[in-house]
Motif scaffolding. Structure first.
Motif, PDB file in Angstrom:
ATOM      1  N   ILE D 140       0.836  -1.202   0.000  1.00  0.00           N
ATOM      2  CA  ILE D 140       0.000   0.000   0.000  1.00  0.00           C
ATOM      3  C   ILE D 140       0.866   1.245   0.000  1.00  0.00           C
ATOM      4  CG2 ILE D 140      -1.621   1.365   1.370  1.00  0.00           C
ATOM      5  CD1 ILE D 140      -2.843  -1.261   2.337  1.00  0.00           C
ATOM      6  N   GLY D 141       1.922   1.189   0.808  1.00  0.00           N
ATOM      7  CA  GLY D 141       2.820   2.343   0.891  1.00  0.00           C
ATOM      8  C   GLY D 141       3.437   2.676  -0.455  1.00  0.00           C
ATOM      9  N   VAL D 142       4.001   1.675  -1.098  1.00  0.00           N
ATOM     10  CA  VAL D 142       4.678   1.926  -2.370  1.00  0.00           C
ATOM     11  C   VAL D 142       3.695   2.456  -3.407  1.00  0.00           C
ATOM     12  CG1 VAL D 142       5.853   0.841  -4.305  1.00  0.00           C
ATOM     13  CG2 VAL D 142       6.506   0.245  -1.976  1.00  0.00           C
ATOM     14  N   VAL D 143       2.551   1.802  -3.493  1.00  0.00           N
ATOM     15  CA  VAL D 143       1.574   2.220  -4.502  1.00  0.00           C
ATOM     16  C   VAL D 143       1.097   3.639  -4.241  1.00  0.00           C
ATOM     17  CG1 VAL D 143      -0.730   1.777  -5.409  1.00  0.00           C
ATOM     18  CG2 VAL D 143       0.854  -0.127  -5.036  1.00  0.00           C
ATOM     19  N   ALA D 144       0.868   3.936  -2.971  1.00  0.00           N
ATOM     20  CA  ALA D 144       0.380   5.276  -2.644  1.00  0.00           C
ATOM     21  C   ALA D 144       1.433   6.326  -3.002  1.00  0.00           C
ATOM     22  CB  ALA D 144       0.047   5.360  -1.154  1.00  0.00           C
ATOM     23  N   PHE D 145       2.686   6.069  -2.631  1.00  0.00           N
ATOM     24  CA  PHE D 145       3.727   7.032  -2.967  1.00  0.00           C
ATOM     25  C   PHE D 145       3.871   7.176  -4.477  1.00  0.00           C
ATOM     26  CE2 PHE D 145       5.475   6.581   1.389  1.00  0.00           C
ATOM     27  CZ  PHE D 145       5.536   7.931   1.672  1.00  0.00           C
ATOM     28  N   TRP D 146       3.718   6.067  -5.141  1.00  0.00           N
ATOM     29  CA  TRP D 146       3.849   6.110  -6.597  1.00  0.00           C
ATOM     30  C   TRP D 146       2.761   6.982  -7.200  1.00  0.00           C
ATOM     31  CZ3 TRP D 146       7.709   3.082  -9.099  1.00  0.00           C
ATOM     32  CH2 TRP D 146       7.744   3.266 -10.483  1.00  0.00           C
ATOM     33  N   ALA D 147       1.542   6.718  -6.737  1.00  0.00           N
ATOM     34  CA  ALA D 147       0.414   7.466  -7.296  1.00  0.00           C
ATOM     35  C   ALA D 147       0.543   8.956  -6.981  1.00  0.00           C
ATOM     36  CB  ALA D 147      -0.894   6.918  -6.726  1.00  0.00           C
ATOM     37  N   VAL D 148       0.810   9.254  -5.729  1.00  0.00           N
ATOM     38  CA  VAL D 148       0.911  10.655  -5.342  1.00  0.00           C
ATOM     39  C   VAL D 148       2.134  11.297  -6.000  1.00  0.00           C
ATOM     40  CG1 VAL D 148       1.274  12.201  -3.397  1.00  0.00           C
ATOM     41  CG2 VAL D 148      -0.335  10.325  -3.205  1.00  0.00           C
ATOM     42  N   GLY D 149       3.186  10.481  -6.128  1.00  0.00           N
ATOM     43  CA  GLY D 149       4.416  10.997  -6.726  1.00  0.00           C
ATOM     44  C   GLY D 149       4.225  11.461  -8.151  1.00  0.00           C
ATOM     45  N   ARG D 150       3.259  10.900  -8.826  1.00  0.00           N
ATOM     46  CA  ARG D 150       3.067  11.286 -10.224  1.00  0.00           C
ATOM     47  C   ARG D 150       2.053  12.410 -10.381  1.00  0.00           C
ATOM     48  NH1 ARG D 150       4.390   7.995 -14.693  1.00  0.00           N
ATOM     49  NH2 ARG D 150       2.475   8.847 -15.515  1.00  0.00           N
ATOM     50  N   SER D 151       1.765  13.070  -9.288  1.00  0.00           N
ATOM     51  CA  SER D 151       0.812  14.173  -9.384  1.00  0.00           C
ATOM     52  C   SER D 151       1.528  15.477  -9.091  1.00  0.00           C
ATOM     53  CB  SER D 151      -0.305  13.967  -8.362  1.00  0.00           C
ATOM     54  OG  SER D 151       0.220  14.174  -7.068  1.00  0.00           O
ATOM     55  N   LYS D 152       0.752  16.540  -8.965  1.00  0.00           N
ATOM     56  CA  LYS D 152       1.362  17.831  -8.654  1.00  0.00           C
ATOM     57  C   LYS D 152       2.109  17.769  -7.320  1.00  0.00           C
ATOM     58  CE  LYS D 152      -2.441  19.761  -6.015  1.00  0.00           C
ATOM     59  NZ  LYS D 152      -3.216  20.932  -5.675  1.00  0.00           N
ATOM     60  N   ILE D 153       1.648  16.893  -6.440  1.00  0.00           N
ATOM     61  CA  ILE D 153       2.323  16.777  -5.138  1.00  0.00           C
ATOM     62  C   ILE D 153       3.736  16.245  -5.331  1.00  0.00           C
ATOM     63  CG2 ILE D 153       2.227  15.639  -2.895  1.00  0.00           C
ATOM     64  CD1 ILE D 153      -0.863  15.589  -3.298  1.00  0.00           C
ATOM     65  N   GLY D 154       3.853  15.222  -6.188  1.00  0.00           N
ATOM     66  CA  GLY D 154       5.171  14.682  -6.473  1.00  0.00           C
ATOM     67  C   GLY D 154       6.078  15.734  -7.107  1.00  0.00           C
ATOM     68  N   ARG D 155       5.507  16.512  -8.026  1.00  0.00           N
ATOM     69  CA  ARG D 155       6.329  17.552  -8.657  1.00  0.00           C
ATOM     70  C   ARG D 155       6.778  18.577  -7.631  1.00  0.00           C
ATOM     71  NH1 ARG D 155       2.642  16.984 -13.106  1.00  0.00           N
ATOM     72  NH2 ARG D 155       1.323  18.578 -12.179  1.00  0.00           N
ATOM     73  N   ALA D 156       5.852  18.931  -6.746  1.00  0.00           N
ATOM     74  CA  ALA D 156       6.215  19.911  -5.720  1.00  0.00           C
ATOM     75  C   ALA D 156       7.333  19.355  -4.845  1.00  0.00           C
ATOM     76  CB  ALA D 156       5.003  20.243  -4.865  1.00  0.00           C
ATOM     77  N   MET D 157       7.239  18.078  -4.511  1.00  0.00           N
ATOM     78  CA  MET D 157       8.257  17.480  -3.660  1.00  0.00           C
ATOM     79  C   MET D 157       9.613  17.475  -4.356  1.00  0.00           C
ATOM     80  SD  MET D 157       5.822  14.531  -1.977  1.00  0.00           S
ATOM     81  CE  MET D 157       7.037  13.479  -1.320  1.00  0.00           C
ATOM     82  N   GLU D 158       9.602  17.093  -5.616  1.00  0.00           N
ATOM     83  CA  GLU D 158      10.884  17.065  -6.318  1.00  0.00           C
ATOM     84  C   GLU D 158      11.449  18.481  -6.458  1.00  0.00           C
ATOM     85  OE1 GLU D 158      10.973  14.934  -9.993  1.00  0.00           O
ATOM     86  OE2 GLU D 158      13.130  15.245 -10.240  1.00  0.00           O
ATOM     87  N   ALA D 159      10.556  19.429  -6.669  1.00  0.00           N
ATOM     88  CA  ALA D 159      11.010  20.812  -6.773  1.00  0.00           C
ATOM     89  C   ALA D 159      11.675  21.254  -5.475  1.00  0.00           C
ATOM     90  CB  ALA D 159       9.835  21.723  -7.097  1.00  0.00           C
ATOM     91  N   MET D 160      11.066  20.896  -4.349  1.00  0.00           N
ATOM     92  CA  MET D 160      11.662  21.256  -3.064  1.00  0.00           C
ATOM     93  C   MET D 160      13.033  20.640  -2.903  1.00  0.00           C
ATOM     94  SD  MET D 160       8.451  20.781  -0.506  1.00  0.00           S
ATOM     95  CE  MET D 160       9.395  21.065   0.978  1.00  0.00           C
ATOM     96  N   ARG D 161      13.140  19.419  -3.388  1.00  0.00           N
ATOM     97  CA  ARG D 161      14.403  18.702  -3.284  1.00  0.00           C
ATOM     98  C   ARG D 161      15.481  19.442  -4.068  1.00  0.00           C
ATOM     99  NH1 ARG D 161      12.435  13.453  -4.675  1.00  0.00           N
ATOM    100  NH2 ARG D 161      13.543  13.176  -6.625  1.00  0.00           N
ATOM    101  N   GLU D 162      15.098  20.005  -5.189  1.00  0.00           N
ATOM    102  CA  GLU D 162      16.116  20.633  -6.031  1.00  0.00           C
ATOM    103  C   GLU D 162      16.413  22.058  -5.628  1.00  0.00           C
ATOM    104  OE1 GLU D 162      16.980  20.169  -9.881  1.00  0.00           O
ATOM    105  OE2 GLU D 162      15.810  18.364 -10.263  1.00  0.00           O
TER     106      GLU D 162
END
Ligand SMILES: Nc1ncnc2c1ncn2[C@@H]1O[C@H](COP(=O)(O)OP(=O)(O)OP(=O)(O)O)[C@@H](O)[C@H]1O
Ligand SMILES: Nc1ncnc2c1ncn2[C@@H]1O[C@H](COP(=O)(O)OP(=O)(O)OP(=O)(O)O)[C@@H](O)[C@H]1O
Ligand SMILES: [Mg+2]
Ligand SMILES: [Mg+2]
Lengths: 293, 238, 261, 280, 352
Positions: D140-162
């Protein structure tokens, strides 16, 4: 008793500072969380120990020998582990990981060959006597540690702030390509820093091993946690910071154990750390990155 | 005039992509040569290759007749080839003065060093006011001056300038071009990459036009400036 | 639309912005010029919320935003580009643009988790819009490249596209034409004019005077953190203090020639 | 045949448990690292979950389905409290200050003998963490992160990382994302802690300190943080390695270390270096 | 020719490998002797599989599972640390595999289950003897107590000490703790110095004990203030590291290197020949344990866990540690073999 406790704290603090000097150099200047540092500490102690045992070297021979050996190990380790990553501009985290793997291998290798028993320098390796004045006792080794720490702090400070090499080291830490454009031989300078911090680590290993009479392959690992606390409280890469933070920690730990409760001693380092970062997020002497929006 | 720098068939790239595909260029002693081209044409790549920061995949670079292809960047710098890199690349955490020191690391003695420093501070009085400020906190233009000053501290024989006027106020742009003119008069050889093509071509003895990693046109500065294709593509003409 | 009053920013030992008053008219193109180190970028940082002002206040459409966090200002319609390009280098070009749409994508985390229709609709629209914007700045061909690998000028245009992606009402551009040749600069001016027609107010820092004079309705001139002049391009161009501090006589003459006295 | 299988399962049961639990820990690490934070506090959160779970089971006899969520809640509360002050820190300063949490808790566990058993720890914890449960949660964890990761939330997270500041300018609510990531990650770590204490029957105060913190971090570093599966793979490799190398006897830790070195040298972005594409 | 396979789990790598290595030395020495003498069950050799736990409880459990599930051993010797046993015990006990600890002295070990035995005397049996000797012989009344508060071994040793001290009516001036990895004890010792105690009790592993003892003398705590150690102090290492500083230290031990008797002298000599250093009590306990296990297998008549368990209850063995049998609680039956040792010139001597 208070004055004796303060002396105890000063000695303990000096060991922390001594350990932290090379650590803060390698960490703050080369921007690498280099976990192999603890190993330089151990190897320095062991080389000195072997010298003392096999040909009866005295401290003035064994100490430089241990330091130089550790310095050389550091150069080789850095070269094998980090040049490739540096070239690929791989970033802090992969360096952390590679040194993590390396340190596991190195300690284990050392343990396989030397065993994990604790060992000590031969009796009579140094004059073990203590001097006593107005009820305060301090041994000669302890005075040596305090003295060496102060001298090294002064030397390093001058080296980094006032010499060409220091300038080159700091330049390289910041922008490798630009440093190259200045004609700085990056490989050589990195090796110099590694050697320096390895030497500092090795010397610390010899002296601290001597003071506590507990030489063991993993002795460096046990110091790491305090080492982290000290260099962070002091501010990464800052030599003065390491000294002040080390002594501060030592004294406060001793006072806590002596007057509050020895149960709380372990918590002192990190409580101070949290408090420091609360007020200064980059440690006592750390500088925020000069990055502009 | 004999060539100080002679480049033949130079190829440069990043990993699998080749950004510079076999260029030939030559910079005569004491001359100012200008390299112009659109965004992404490969100008910066070329400059990095000449400074030794990128290893050529093919071709050769000769400096004063000696082959320096593949030589390490710090050796090239010590030969007297100094670069003002794109994006300035000042040492942000260090003070302005320390940055200048780094530029002058290879000065033979302290008298010479002091002389160079005075000269640089004379050229850029703004830097004198900011000597003890961290370079990273300087304004964009100030940083550009610092990068230039730093390179000059190395008393370069060949100065590689990658868009030195970028981000500078008009007065300073004039100033920079005036300094380039001065340097030229003092005998410094310069390879100049500029977007301010008009001004660059005015000052240049010779110019090359780079398009997608290949040189499509070259000739004396004024001649290139008059070329209608160049005018349309790079000078904002129609 | 945007009013700064007595805005001040002090760094240790330096007044980078000193009691500056600026009023930006809605729908206008407003230029900020001044010598290097005059405080233009600092002013932008104050407006976008990256730096807190030492004193003074900022209002956007009459609402006080002096203490608002950057993301709140973005929500209110402020977007910007950076003088020293700041890409999300590892992302692809189109992802960079889509990141710029963060505040405009309304679907919830739950929708993303379960791929609800709201999510899909949002993402599809976002992608279409991003592609459009990339076409607009001439980067459509590089949509899937790693943005850190773009050349300097391309990165500048990508920054503009990313800033536009949030449908801002006020767009701050910090030296957008730096690193572009005259032809590219002209294209950029055309592009910005189109932007201006979309009801976006532009606040522009630029050293390319032809560009500024062409585009701007009004110009504020800073020097040593202080406002030294303000007015129409022509007024500013002819202001002796501006010529002395910033333009130089040669440029001023050239401008006068090019744009008529 | 059945007996053979039974023995096989018995032999590797603990390892298989550990793989799952470590997978969850790797995910919790991923969660903070995905927003560009470097935390060494995950071990501490795990410890809180482990102790909470064990105490609830041992002292109150609560059913496991109740114990489990409570064990996730406890570290979340701690994360909420420490989140504010630590958010101002970044990089190694943040990492080292989060070690403090683990160390201070360790001293607490040792001294609060009446509750935690001190150095003797808590033993006799019933084994209730079934394999299927661990792996279901991991999935469940992996799938949830995957799904959320491919949304605007994931983009925001990667942006913060960079580039955090720029992410803020893009409209990303930085404090909320950081605190959110910390809380979610602490909950996952707490779950992992509870699951491990209920499959190990014994926990002690020294298990959630610096060493464990570094181990958890190394899951993510070895695996990579481009996708949520990468750290899980890292965890699997690092957990299985000592067991696989058992025949090397004395030299096994030496080789364990060398393998890590070689892996990082040649794959500095992790064994799974790919990143999630965040444009459909 | 068939063999009987026995498993062992010890710390052979990592920081605490010294303990496991000593145990391994003792086990293998006994094993060689047993096999050379014809093995068990009428000529079957014993094969010993020693798995490394690295001092990590997870790895210890993995090792136990491998030994039980794959190698199908009927008996597991070890693991080294009490912490590890708390994790391993429930696993082996569930599978009804006899598990014999040789060095696990903490409280509650054998309560894990009916298949968990130990041959090491728990501290609660040894420490009272030592303290009583100190009281009777040296008139110790006022003591300071020190212990490492972060590991189970030291802590449970201290608990036993404290109980014994209270029972014997000592005045406890202070209780000071330290971490088992610490190397500086000056603060605690300076405080103790000011309290004028007759003796200092200490429960920890030998590394910190050596440091404490050395620093105590360095800080000027006179030699007349004796140290009284728990099981951890019972190691030749102490003399090597602390030298004369440790003189006068008292420790109770089920075994003693200079113990008279042919069995022991032979063991010490053979061990030294085989491993190049003196045995310590961990080696001695392991040595006896191997014999006890082998005899139990023989008595059981088959390599069967249940039967071996029955046989262990009937153990009646006389080894290097002295006469040995198990209680119904699967602990060593008597502490009669306990002798009190005193350190003199860096070596232990039996206190006469
Ligand atoms: N680090 C890199 N990795 C991969 N490709 C790169 C890298 N840097 C540049 N490139 C590519 O190489 C080509 C040439 O880039 P270069 O920076 O040399 O252009 P330029 O002429 O300097 O352009 P500009 O005027 O925009 O600065 C471009 O297509 C660019 O995308
Ligand atoms: N974070 C900071 N700390 C200290 N000084 C700063 C900081 N940021 C900027 N400054 C100083 O403030 C002054 C104004 O800088 P700013 O970047 O705003 O100038 P600018 O007008 O944008 O110049 P340019 O046209 O060269 O980009 C400069 O002198 C700079 O050195
Ligand atoms: Mg370029
Ligand atoms: Mg600016």
């Amino acid at each position: 008793m208070l004055s004796q406790q303060l002396v105890n704290g000063l000695v303990l603090g000096s060991t922390y500072a001594l350990f932290a000097l090379g650590f803060t150099l390698i960490f703050g200047v080369l921007r690498v969380i280099n976990l192999t540092y603890g190993f330089y500490f151990s190897i320095g102690a062991f080389v000195a120990l072997t010298a003392a045992r096999s040909f009866g070297a005295n401290i003035w021979v064994a100490l430089p020998l241990g330091a130089i050996a550790a310095g050389l190990v550091a150069v080789v380790a850095d070269w094998i582990l980090l040049t490739r990553l540096r070239r690929a501009k791989a970033g802090e985290l992969s360096s952390l990981m590679v040194t993590l793997g390396a340190v596991l291998a190195l300690y284990s290798l050392m343990a396989v060959f030397i065993g994990t028993d604790i060992q000590r320098f031969p009796f009579g390796f140094v004059d073990n006597s203590a001097i006593e004045f107005s009820g305060i006792r301090i041994s000669l080794v302890q005075m040596l540690i305090i003295g060496t720490t102060l001298v090294l702090v002064a030397l390093l400070f001058v080296l980094l702030q006032r010499t060409k090499l220091g300038l080159m080291i700091r330049a390289l830490a910041e922008n490798e390509d630009a440093a190259r454009l200045m004609g700085i031989n990056v490989g050589l300078t990195v090796a110099a820093v590694s050697f320096l911090s390895g030497m500092l680590g090795g010397a610390a290993g010899v002296l601290i091993g001597l003071n506590f009479n507990a030489i063991q392959p993993f002795m460096g690992e046990h110091m790491m946690l305090r080492g982290f606390a000290v260099i962070i409280i002091g501010g990464l890469g800052d030599i003065r910071g390491a000294l002040i933070a080390g002594v501060l920690l030592g004294v406060l730990e001793v006072l806590t154990a002596g007057y509050i409760s020895s149960n709380a001693k372990e918590a002192v380092a990190f409580t101070i750390l949290v408090l420091t970062l609360w007020f200064r997020p980059v440690g006592l002497f750390g500088r925020a990155q000069a990055k502009r929006a | 005039m004999s060539a100080l720098l002679e480049v033949t068939g130079l190829h440069l790239g990043y990993g699998r992509t080749t950004a510079v595909k076999g260029i030939d260029l030559s910079v005569p002693v004491g001359g100012v040569v200008c390299l112009i081209g659109a965004n992404g044409a490969g100008k910066t790549t070329t400059m990095r290759g000449l400074a030794g920061l990128l290893k050529p995949t093919a071709g050769s670079i000769r400096f004063e007749g000696a082959d320096i292809t593949g030589t390490a960047a710090h050796r090239i710098a010590r030969l007297g080839i100094r670069q003002v890199p794109e994006g300035r690349q000042v040492f942000a955490e260090m003070t302005v003065d320390e940055n200048l020191h780094l530029g002058g690391l290879q000065a033979p003695d302290s008298a010479e060093f002091a002389k160079r420093r005075d000269l640089v501070l004379e050229r850029f009085p703004r830097l004198r006011e900011r000597l003890s400020q961290q370079a990273g906190l300087l304004s964009g233009g100030e940083q550009q001056m610092l990068a230039m000053g730093r390179a000059l501290m190395g008393a370069p024989r060949l100065l590689l300038l990658d868009e030195p006027s970028m981000g500078l106020a008009p007065l300073f742009v004039e100033e920079i071009f005036r300094i380039i003119g001065d340097l030229k008069r003092e005998g410094t050889t310069i390879l100049l990459v500029e977007q301010n093509a008009q001004a660059a071509l005015e000052i240049a003895d010779y110019a090359y036009v780079l398009e997608s990693g290949v040189i499509t046109l070259h000739g004396p500065g004024p001649e290139i400036a008059d070329n209608p294709r160049v005018a349309a593509a790079y000078l904002g003409g129609h | 639309m945007l009013t700064a009053s007595k805005l001040t920013k002090q760094f240790t030992g330096l007044l980078a912005v000193n009691e500056v008053d600026v009023a930006v008219e809605a729908g206008s193109v407003h230029g900020i010029i001044g010598p290097n180190g005059a405080g233009k970028t600092t002013l932008f940082n104050l407006i976008s919320g990256l730096l807190p002002p030492t004193s003074g206040s900022l209002t956007l459409d009459g609402r006080d935003i002096t203490a608002a966090a950057p993301y709140e200002r973005t929500r209110l319609g402020v977007a910007r580009t950076f003088q020293n390009i700041r890409m999300f280098s590892d992302m692809t070009v189109i992802e960079n643009v889509m990141t710029g749409m963060h505040t405009r994508l309304e679907y919830s985390g739950v929708a993303a988790l379960f791929r609800l229709p709201a999510f899909r609709r949002g993402e599809r629209a976002a992608k279409e819009r991003a592609t459009e914007l990339l076409e607009f700045v001439n980067l459509a061909g590089k949509a899937r490249s790693r943005s850190g690998d773009l050349s300097y000028g391309d990165q500048r245009r990508l920054e503009i596209a990313r800033a536009l992606a949030g449908d801002p009402r006020l767009l701050l551009l910090d030296e957008p034409a730096a690193g572009m040749n005259p032809t590219e600069t002209r294209d950029l001016a055309t592009l910005l004019r189109q932007v201006g027609q979309r009801d976006i107010t532009l606040l522009l820092v630029e050293h390319n005077m032809g560009f500024v004079m062409d585009l701007c309705d009004r110009i504020t001139v800073l020097n040593f953190g202080r406002k030294i002049a303000e007015g129409t391009p022509r007024q500013v161009r002819d202001d002796p203090s501006v010529i002395e501090a910033y333009l130089g006589t040669k440029v001023a003459e050239r401008l006068a020639k090019a744009h008529g006295a | 045949m059945a007996e053979w299988l039974d023995d096989f399962l018995f032999t590797y049961e603990n390892l298989v448990h550990a793989l799952g639990v470590h997978g969850l820990l790797a995910l919790s690490m991923y969660c903070v690292m995905a927003v560009g934070q470097l935390s060494l506090g995950q071990a501490a959160f795990m410890g809180i979950g482990a102790y909470t779970g064990a105490l609830l089971t041992l002292n109150l006899g609560l059913p496991f389905w109740l114990v489990l969520p409570l064990s996730a809640l406890a570290p979340a509360l701690v994360a909420l409290v420490i989140g504010g002050p630590t958010l101002r820190l970044s990089g190694v300063y943040l990492a080292i200050s989060t070690i403090a949490l683990g160390e201070v808790l360790r001293v607490l566990y040792i001294n609060a003998e009446w509750l935690t058993g001190g150095a003797l720890g808590l033993s006799g914890i019933p084994r209730k963490a079934d394999l299927w449960l661990i792996y279901l949660l991991l999935l469940i964890g992996v799938v949830a992160f995957w799904a959320v990761g491919r949304s605007k939330i994931g983009r925001a997270m990667e942006a913060m990382r960079e580039d955090e500041a720029v992410a803020g300018v893009m409209g990303v609510n930085l404090p909320r994302y950081k605190l959110g990531a910390l809380i979610v990650s602490s909950m996952i770590a707490g779950l992992a802690g509870c699951l491990s204490s209920h499959s190990n029957s014994f926990i002690g105060p020294n298990e959630y300190g610096f060493e464990m913190a570094v181990t958890i971090l190394s899951f993510a570093l070895l695996g990579g943080i481009g996708t949520p599966v990468a750290p899980v793979i890292g965890a699997i490799i690092l957990t299985a390695l000592p067991e696989v190398l058992r025949p090397l006897q004395d030299f096994r830790l030496v080789f364990n270390g060398l393998i890590i070195v070689i892996a990082v040298l040649f794959l500095p972005r992790g064994v799974i270096p790919f990143r999630l594409r965040r444009a459909p | 020719q068939e063999t009987v396979t026995v498993g062992a789990i010890e710390i052979l790598s990592g920081p605490s490998a010294a303990y496991g290595t000593a145990i391994k030395g003792g086990l293998e020495l006994a094993l060689d002797e047993i096999n050379a003498a014809g093995g068990v069950l009428g000529g079957k050799k014993i094969a010993l599989i020693i798995e490394d736990s690295a001092g990590n409880k997870d790895q210890a459990v993995n090792a136990a599972r491998k030994l039980v599930g794959r190698d199908k051993v009927p008996v597991v010797i070890g693991p080294t640390l009490s912490n590890e046993m708390f994790a391993v015990g429930p696993v082996t006990n569930e599978r009804k595999v006899v598990t014999v600890g040789t060095s696990t002295t903490a409280k509650g070990i054998t309560e894990i289950g009916p298949f968990i035995f130990r041959t090491s005397l728990p501290e609660s049996d040894v420490v009272p003897v030592t303290l009583k000797t100190a009281k009777d012989k040296f008139g110790v009344k006022k003591i300071a107590m020190m212990y490492a508060n972060d590991d189970a071994f030291s802590k449970s040793g201290f608990d036993s000490m404290k109980a014994a001290a209270e029972q014997l009516g000592f005045e406890i001036a202070t209780i000071e703790t330290f971490g088992s990895k610490d190397s500086d004890f000056s603060a605690q010792l300076t405080k103790i110095k000011g309290l004028n105690v007759d003796a200092i009790t200490i429960s920890a592993l030998v590394e910190p004990i050596s440091g404490v003892v050395l620093q105590a003398r360095q800080l000027g705590i006179p030699a007349s203030v004796r140290f009284i150690g728990g099981n951890g102090a019972n190691s030749p290492k102490l003399g090597e590291i602390a030298g004369g500083a440790a003189d006068g230290l008292l420790v109770g031990s089920p075994w003693f290197i200079a113990k008279k008797g042919e069995t022991n002298e032979k063991f010490v000599a053979d061990y030294k020949k085989r491993n190049g250093k003196d045995p310590d009590q961990f080696a001695a306990q392991a040595y006896d344990t191997m014999y006890i296990v082998a005899k139990a297998i023989d008595t059981a008549g088959a390599a069967d866990s249940d039967k071996i368990r029955e046989a262990l209850y009937k153990t009646d063995f006389n080894g290097v540690m002295g006469p040995f049998s198990f209680t119904q609680g699967r602990d060593p039956a008597s502490n009669e073999g306990v002798v009190v040792l005193a350190m003199k010139n860096g070596r232990f001597e039996i206190l006469e």
